[in-house]
Design an enzyme around this catalytic site. Structure first.
Site, PDB file in Angstrom:
ATOM      1  N   LYS A 173       0.838  -1.202   0.000  1.00 48.19           N
ATOM      2  CA  LYS A 173       0.000   0.000   0.000  1.00 48.19           C
ATOM      3  C   LYS A 173       0.876   1.256   0.000  1.00 48.19           C
ATOM      4  O   LYS A 173       0.701   2.153  -0.802  1.00 48.19           O
ATOM      5  CB  LYS A 173      -0.919  -0.023   1.219  1.00 48.19           C
ATOM      6  CG  LYS A 173      -1.784   1.212   1.331  1.00 48.19           C
ATOM      7  CD  LYS A 173      -2.757   1.123   2.492  1.00 48.19           C
ATOM      8  CE  LYS A 173      -3.459   2.468   2.669  1.00 48.19           C
ATOM      9  NZ  LYS A 173      -4.426   2.481   3.739  1.00 48.19           N
ATOM     10  N   GLU A 210      10.607  -4.537   4.544  1.00 45.87           N
ATOM     11  CA  GLU A 210      10.735  -5.953   4.179  1.00 45.87           C
ATOM     12  C   GLU A 210      10.411  -6.163   2.700  1.00 45.87           C
ATOM     13  O   GLU A 210      11.119  -6.864   1.971  1.00 45.87           O
ATOM     14  CB  GLU A 210       9.762  -6.818   5.008  1.00 45.87           C
ATOM     15  CG  GLU A 210      10.037  -6.841   6.492  1.00 45.87           C
ATOM     16  CD  GLU A 210       9.218  -5.802   7.256  1.00 45.87           C
ATOM     17  OE1 GLU A 210       9.081  -4.660   6.750  1.00 45.87           O
ATOM     18  OE2 GLU A 210       8.749  -6.118   8.349  1.00 45.87           O
ATOM     19  N   GLY A 255      -4.891  -1.874   4.920  1.00 44.24           N
ATOM     20  CA  GLY A 255      -4.138  -3.044   4.447  1.00 44.24           C
ATOM     21  C   GLY A 255      -4.869  -4.347   4.708  1.00 44.24           C
ATOM     22  O   GLY A 255      -5.014  -5.197   3.822  1.00 44.24           O
ATOM     23  N   ARG A 256      -5.365  -4.522   5.925  1.00 37.55           N
ATOM     24  CA  ARG A 256      -6.000  -5.799   6.289  1.00 37.55           C
ATOM     25  C   ARG A 256      -7.395  -5.948   5.715  1.00 37.55           C
ATOM     26  O   ARG A 256      -8.047  -6.971   5.896  1.00 37.55           O
ATOM     27  CB  ARG A 256      -6.000  -5.974   7.809  1.00 37.55           C
ATOM     28  CG  ARG A 256      -6.617  -4.824   8.577  1.00 37.55           C
ATOM     29  CD  ARG A 256      -6.236  -4.884  10.047  1.00 37.55           C
ATOM     30  NE  ARG A 256      -6.719  -3.747  10.818  1.00 37.55           N
ATOM     31  CZ  ARG A 256      -6.086  -2.574  10.913  1.00 37.55           C
ATOM     32  NH1 ARG A 256      -4.964  -2.376  10.259  1.00 37.55           N
ATOM     33  NH2 ARG A 256      -6.586  -1.605  11.660  1.00 37.55           N
ATOM     34  N   GLU A 301      -4.910  -6.548  14.746  1.00 40.79           N
ATOM     35  CA  GLU A 301      -4.411  -5.231  14.335  1.00 40.79           C
ATOM     36  C   GLU A 301      -5.548  -4.202  14.398  1.00 40.79           C
ATOM     37  O   GLU A 301      -5.308  -3.009  14.576  1.00 40.79           O
ATOM     38  CB  GLU A 301      -3.821  -5.300  12.913  1.00 40.79           C
ATOM     39  CG  GLU A 301      -2.903  -4.130  12.585  1.00 40.79           C
ATOM     40  CD  GLU A 301      -2.053  -4.355  11.334  1.00 40.79           C
ATOM     41  OE1 GLU A 301      -0.937  -4.894  11.458  1.00 40.79           O
ATOM     42  OE2 GLU A 301      -2.504  -3.994  10.229  1.00 40.79           O
ATOM     43  N   HIS A 351      -4.922 -32.996  17.493  1.00 38.21           N
ATOM     44  CA  HIS A 351      -3.762 -33.794  17.904  1.00 38.21           C
ATOM     45  C   HIS A 351      -2.621 -32.899  18.339  1.00 38.21           C
ATOM     46  O   HIS A 351      -1.462 -33.320  18.354  1.00 38.21           O
ATOM     47  CB  HIS A 351      -3.351 -34.710  16.750  1.00 38.21           C
ATOM     48  CG  HIS A 351      -4.463 -35.613  16.340  1.00 38.21           C
ATOM     49  ND1 HIS A 351      -4.705 -36.831  16.954  1.00 38.21           N
ATOM     50  CD2 HIS A 351      -5.465 -35.447  15.441  1.00 38.21           C
ATOM     51  CE1 HIS A 351      -5.776 -37.390  16.420  1.00 38.21           C
ATOM     52  NE2 HIS A 351      -6.264 -36.566  15.503  1.00 38.21           N
ATOM     53  N   LYS A 355       9.061  -0.698  14.071  1.00 40.40           N
ATOM     54  CA  LYS A 355       9.645  -0.395  12.750  1.00 40.40           C
ATOM     55  C   LYS A 355      10.678   0.723  12.887  1.00 40.40           C
ATOM     56  O   LYS A 355      11.772   0.641  12.334  1.00 40.40           O
ATOM     57  CB  LYS A 355       8.552   0.091  11.790  1.00 40.40           C
ATOM     58  CG  LYS A 355       7.628  -0.961  11.250  1.00 40.40           C
ATOM     59  CD  LYS A 355       6.818  -0.324  10.106  1.00 40.40           C
ATOM     60  CE  LYS A 355       5.547  -1.075   9.825  1.00 40.40           C
ATOM     61  NZ  LYS A 355       4.693  -0.406   8.853  1.00 40.40           N
TER      62      LYS A 355
HETATM   63  O1  F6P Z   1       2.056  -4.573   9.700  1.00 41.50           O
HETATM   64  C1  F6P Z   1       1.787  -3.221   9.628  1.00 41.50           C
HETATM   65  C2  F6P Z   1       1.262  -2.808   8.313  1.00 41.50           C
HETATM   66  O2  F6P Z   1       1.217  -1.425   8.348  1.00 41.50           O
HETATM   67  C3  F6P Z   1      -0.102  -3.420   7.975  1.00 41.50           C
HETATM   68  O3  F6P Z   1      -1.165  -2.675   8.422  1.00 41.50           O
HETATM   69  C4  F6P Z   1      -0.025  -3.523   6.493  1.00 41.50           C
HETATM   70  O4  F6P Z   1      -0.974  -4.433   6.031  1.00 41.50           O
HETATM   71  C5  F6P Z   1       1.395  -3.985   6.321  1.00 41.50           C
HETATM   72  O5  F6P Z   1       2.121  -3.231   7.264  1.00 41.50           O
HETATM   73  C6  F6P Z   1       1.969  -3.828   4.954  1.00 41.50           C
HETATM   74  O6  F6P Z   1       1.980  -2.508   4.542  1.00 41.50           O
HETATM   75  P1  F6P Z   1       2.191  -2.118   3.023  1.00 41.50           P
HETATM   76  O7  F6P Z   1       1.090  -2.728   2.249  1.00 41.50           O
HETATM   77  O8  F6P Z   1       2.150  -0.625   3.001  1.00 41.50           O
HETATM   78  O9  F6P Z   1       3.518  -2.638   2.590  1.00 41.50           O
END
Ligand code: F6P
Length: 540
Positions: A203, A209, A263-264, A349, A380, A503
């Site tokens: 987003k 990462e 995002g979620r 979240e 199990h 972060k």
């Molecule tokens: O984990 C934190 C977060 O901000 C989530 O809300 C989001 O889904 C995720 O990082 C990934 O963010 P992006 O889509 O901006 O890379």
């Protein structure tokens, strides 16, 4: 703040004389199952094995009324600015509205833009599937690698697995999220660069990462096929066109969405591009339609028969009155194995917050810890604790009458195993509720160890089969449950400031050497250890 805790409805609720026994509730009310079984879309939801009676239900409904859950649902679905801390709407419901209808977000009809992007996605997917869009060397693009994390990974990954019978022949999707080099390395180990398409999904397009993995993936393509190949092997999904351009992906290779999509909550947006590539646009659209079906049902059904509201209220009861810290979600479906992980982000979240909208601390518990694994594997592993442990863990069971599409027909070998699967789910829910008394245990040594107290709450959600529409319905149902709970708790379910600090600190540490004293004694000591072991010592 005068929050829900100051209302008579809430004070009555938390002071109520709780029903003592689920078995007792069944014994005294023959109409219980009928009263507490609700339908929504294609889902049937049996709430009867929760520790609630008519009086408790009435009190919970009074709480929903005080919180004005009905109006809050309307505001969400009408695209009002409900994410107050970030000053924007949470417009995900607009993403799944049918073409030809309006989709208001903060007073603007976003439907044309939403459907424009969906049309571009369908056309791109059609081109990849037909071979009109190929890799730099002319090979068909048959391996899709989604690089994203959190909401840019969990939804599409979960849904791609859930819709296994709909996987497009000849295509395979993989999902890389972790900055651990092992994740991308494992993914790429048997892929051919010439037939691999990367979908960089973020987003913000600033997530460390995702960008780190995307850079390595880019080098992998450049190393094998040359710099010019990047254009044929990378597309992006983002709200941040400038950052995508900066990464080297052209505007017409970017599929946009909007800052009002959390995002979620982004599965039905362009974030679902990898999923659409994997299952085709028809299945993707059926999933969106299933979501919309639930949005409309949740909007129009009165609270007492509204499955999302009632599940939210049962969750409030379990959390705030019975004091249950966690909640397990156990899908009796291999294909839904990532659903608990998906729900963890959706619920935790969204509602893992302790500051209310006006800045006051929540004087009650909020979101539960959500966890789970598919049945029967879970039986199990950890289910022992749910049956006989000292903590009460309410369970949501999810099961299907028929095996997934495309498996062997009724009476065939898949059907027999599927029957075993489904009946195991019913047996678990039954054992949790009714247990086994001392009298029912055969006499002998250690008989006490074989007693099950029972009285452990569970909800059973069933549908005929896990179709794309039913998957969409499940996702939207849980979204609404989480939203209604957030409304009652007075928190904002649509921000996520809690993930920021870690972060920022990770960025700070990137520049910290072994002798950096700008942290704290524990971090300093671990940094020294790390710099020592990563620069040649045996790491002990
Ligand atoms: O984990 C934190 C977060 O901000 C989530 O809300 C989001 O889904 C995720 O990082 C990934 O963010 P992006 O889509 O901006 O890379």
């Amino acid at each position: 703040m005068t929050g829900i805790e100051t209302s008579k409805a809430w004070t009555d609720l938390v002071a109520v004389d709780r029903p003592r026994s689920i078995a007792g509730l069944f014994a005294t009310d023959p109409g219980r199952v009928e009263k507490l079984t609700l339908s929504i879309g294609d889902l049937v939801i049996d709430l009867s094995k929760n520790l609630i009676d008519d009086h408790v239900v009435a009190m919970l409904l009074a709480v929903a009324e005080v919180a004005d859950a009905e109006a809050a649902i309307g505001r969400l679905l009408d695209g009002s600015v409900v994410n107050l801390t970030e000053g924007r709407a949470a417009g995900h419901a607009v993403l799944r509205r049918p073409a030809g209808t309006r989709g208001m977000v903060d007073g603007v009809d976003m439907a044309p833009e939403v459907h424009g992007v969906l049309a571009r996605m369908r056309s791109f997917v059609g081109d990849v599937h037909s071979g009109r869009r190929r890799g730099a060397t002319g090979h068909r693009l048959t391996s899709i690698v989604n690089i994203g994390i959190g909401g840019s990974d969990l939804g599409p990954r979960m849904a791609y697995e859930a819709l296994r019978p709909h996987h497009v022949e000849g295509m395979r999707c993989r999902f890389v999220s972790n900055v651990d080099p092992a994740d991308l390395e494992d993914c790429l180990s048997d892929l051919d660069p010439a037939s691999t398409l990367f979908v960089v999904a973020s987003k913000t397009f600033t997530t460390a990462e995702t960008l780190a993995n995307a850079r390595v993936a880019r080098n992998w393509i450049v190393g094998a096929l040359g710099e010019k190949a990047v254009a044929s092997h990378f597309v992006a999904v983002s709200t941040n066109a400038a950052a995508v351009r900066n990464f080297g992906i052209a505007d017409d290779e970017m599929f946009p969405f909007w800052d009002w999509v959390g995002g979620r909550y982004s599965l039905p947006s362009a974030i679902g591009l990898s999923l659409m590539l994997g299952v085709g646009s028809d299945a993707f659209d059926q999933m969106r339609a299933g979501m919309h079906l639930i949005d409309e049902a949740v909007r129009s059904t009165p609270a007492h028969s509204n499955a999302a509201v009632m599940m939210a209220l049962v969750g409030i009861w379990n959390r705030n009155v019975l004091g249950c810290v966690s909640k397990a979600v156990l899908p009796y479906s291999h294909d839904l194995r990532r659903f608990p992980a998906y729900l963890q982000q959706l619920d935790m979240e969204s509602n893992g917050k302790s500051t209310r909208l006006d800045g006051s601390p929540a004087p009650y518990e909020t979101g539960p810890i959500v966890w789970g694994e598919p049945g029967t594997n879970s039986q199990h592993a950890f289910v022992q604790l749910i049956h006989q442990g000292t903590s009460i863990v309410p369970v949501d069971f999810i099961g299907f009458a028929e095996p997934a599409d495309g498996m062997s027909p009724v009476g065939g070998p898949d059907d027999v195993r599927h029957r075993t699967l489904f009946l195991n789910m019913l047996a678990q829910s039954r054992a949790l509720a009714f247990g086994r008394s001392r009298d029912e245990v055969p006499a002998g040594p250690f008989a006490d160890h074989r007693v099950f107290a029972g009285n452990r709450p569970s909800t059973v959600i069933v549908a005929r089969r896990l179709s794309p529409s039913v998957l969409g319905q499940l996702v939207a149902l849980y979204e609404h449950i989480v939203h209604v709970q957030g409304v009652i708790w007075g928190i904002n379910s649509f921000d996520q400031f809690g993930v920021e600090l870690g972060k920022e600190m990770a960025l700070d540490l990137a520049d910290a050497g072994p002798n950096d004293r700008g942290t704290d004694p524990s971090t300093h000591s671990l940094l020294r250890w790390y710099h020592g072991s990563s620069s040649g010592s045996d790491g002990g």
